[in-house]
Design an enzyme around this catalytic site. Structure first.
Site, PDB file in Angstrom:
ATOM      1  N   GLY A 160      70.281 -14.160  -5.199  1.00  0.00           N
ATOM      2  CA  GLY A 160      69.848 -15.225  -4.307  1.00  0.00           C
ATOM      3  C   GLY A 160      71.000 -16.043  -3.744  1.00  0.00           C
ATOM      4  O   GLY A 160      72.129 -16.030  -4.265  1.00  0.00           O
ATOM      5  N   HIS A 161      70.700 -16.788  -2.689  1.00  0.00           N
ATOM      6  CA  HIS A 161      71.736 -17.524  -1.954  1.00  0.00           C
ATOM      7  C   HIS A 161      72.419 -18.571  -2.835  1.00  0.00           C
ATOM      8  O   HIS A 161      71.797 -19.239  -3.637  1.00  0.00           O
ATOM      9  CB  HIS A 161      71.164 -18.164  -0.692  1.00  0.00           C
ATOM     10  N   GLY A 162      73.735 -18.637  -2.663  1.00  0.00           N
ATOM     11  CA  GLY A 162      74.525 -19.625  -3.382  1.00  0.00           C
ATOM     12  C   GLY A 162      74.757 -19.312  -4.842  1.00  0.00           C
ATOM     13  O   GLY A 162      75.284 -20.148  -5.587  1.00  0.00           O
TER      14      GLY A 162
END
Length: 345
Positions: A235-237
């Site tokens: 997932g992002h980040g």
């Protein structure tokens, strides 16, 4: 290749006929009299006594068996090296296929192989000896080090940063938009721009159809030597440490932090904003929604300490027998809370 030469190249102690001809490598149940195999897991030790292989790669203290042995501290890695001696993958000579589309501002290092229908956008910089197989797409502003190897249909999105010796298997997507939405005053989901790139360290492998999402802000980071298996979602980040393994169908929600040398087995999941320390192991299908200290092994969903989980599983497996015992006891003493059994019952 003679068995003696193979032993010398591997740095293994040979116990057997050095003149035996070796033509390849196979698993312990399939290997024939001109092939070598290995034993790295004790559960397969018995098969070593019946194998038809010319020789078996084993640890130095392994028992004597009928077949020749090549004794070395890490037989599994030695098997990997031996396999590379006999199996030669396809070679891709330098050159650019006439159907490739390369923006004139892109910089491509020497020795690159650019396959059919590859698309390379503006401002891209690829180091020496890149190999891009058919239908690879490299978005604008991507930077990659030397020896990038992207298999067919891999995609690298805008401004992502890749180190040296990165391998992308078929369908891998690096830097797709993270799953970020906010609700407006009318209750509708509105997409949040995903402005931050993905950064892959040196020697990162991303297997088929895995997705590493770009960050809303900042970066999504994969540390050097990490291996990302098929169908993994990062997932992002998120940040994944060095030499960490994410096995098939692992899912990391946004802003997960995974330490160095961790192992997340198949279908394990991590909730957003959780931190797993160095050396953590999540066994298959485990799920955590809390931070996990370094060195812990976690099992279950929700996940908890593996040793406690093993005891719980053992108790659960005994439940049918415990129920039968209670049933027999009930028949002897009468129904709990009811009249006591009569004499002789």
């Amino acid at each position: 290749m003679k068995l003696g030469e193979l032993a010398s190249r591997l740095g293994a102690e040979l116990r057997g006929d050095a003149e035996t001809e070796v033509t390849g490598v196979k698993g312990i149940e399939d290997a024939g009299p001109t092939e070598i195999t290995f034993v790295a897991n004790p559960r397969y030790s018995g098969l070593a006594r019946t194998t038809q292989a010319a020789a078996v790669l084993v640890e130095p203290e392994f028992q004597e068996i009928g077949a020749a042995t090549l004794r070395i501290k890490n037989p599994y890695h030695a098997f990997n090296r031996a396999l590379a001696m006999f199996y030669q993958p396809p070679a891709y000579p330098p050159g650019v296929h006439p159907t490739a589309v390369i923006d004139p501002t892109a910089e491509i290092g020497e020795g690159a192989h650019i396959g059919a229908y590859v698309v390379i956008g503006p401002g891209v910089r690829l180091g020496p000896n890149a190999t891009l197989l058919p239908h690879v797409v490299v978005y604008p502003g991507v930077q990659a080090g030397c020896h990038l190897f992207a298999h067919a249909h891999a995609v690298i999105r805008e401004h992502c940063l890749l180190g040296d010796h990165v391998t992308l298997e078929n369908g891998a997507v690096i830097g797709a938009d993270g799953f970020g939405f906010s609700k407006d005053e009318n209750g509708r989901w509105v997409k949040i721009p995903q402005s931050g790139p993905v950064r892959l360290g040196d020697r990162v492998d991303v297997q088929a159809n895995a997705c590493i999402d770009r960050a809303t802000v900042g970066e999504t980071k994969i540390g050097a030597g990490a291996k990302i298996d098929n169908l993994v979602q990062v997932g992002h980040g998120s940040a994944v440490g060095e030499n960490t393994l994410l096995c098939a169908q692992v899912g990391l929600a946004g802003s997960s932090v995974i330490g160095n040398n961790a192992i997340l087995a198949g279908q394990a999941g991590v909730a957003g904003h959780c931190t797993l320390g160095d050396g953590v192991i999540l066994t298959a299908q485990s799920a955590v929604s809390h931070d996990v200290a370094a060195g812990k092994m976690i099992s279950g969903s929700p996940g908890f300490d593996n040793r406690v989980w093993l005891r719980a599983v053992a108790i659960f497996q005994r439940l049918p027998e415990l129920v039968r015992r209670l049933d027999r006891l009930e028949k002897k003493v009468g129904t709990f809370g009811g009249e006591p059994a009569k004499d002789g019952e």
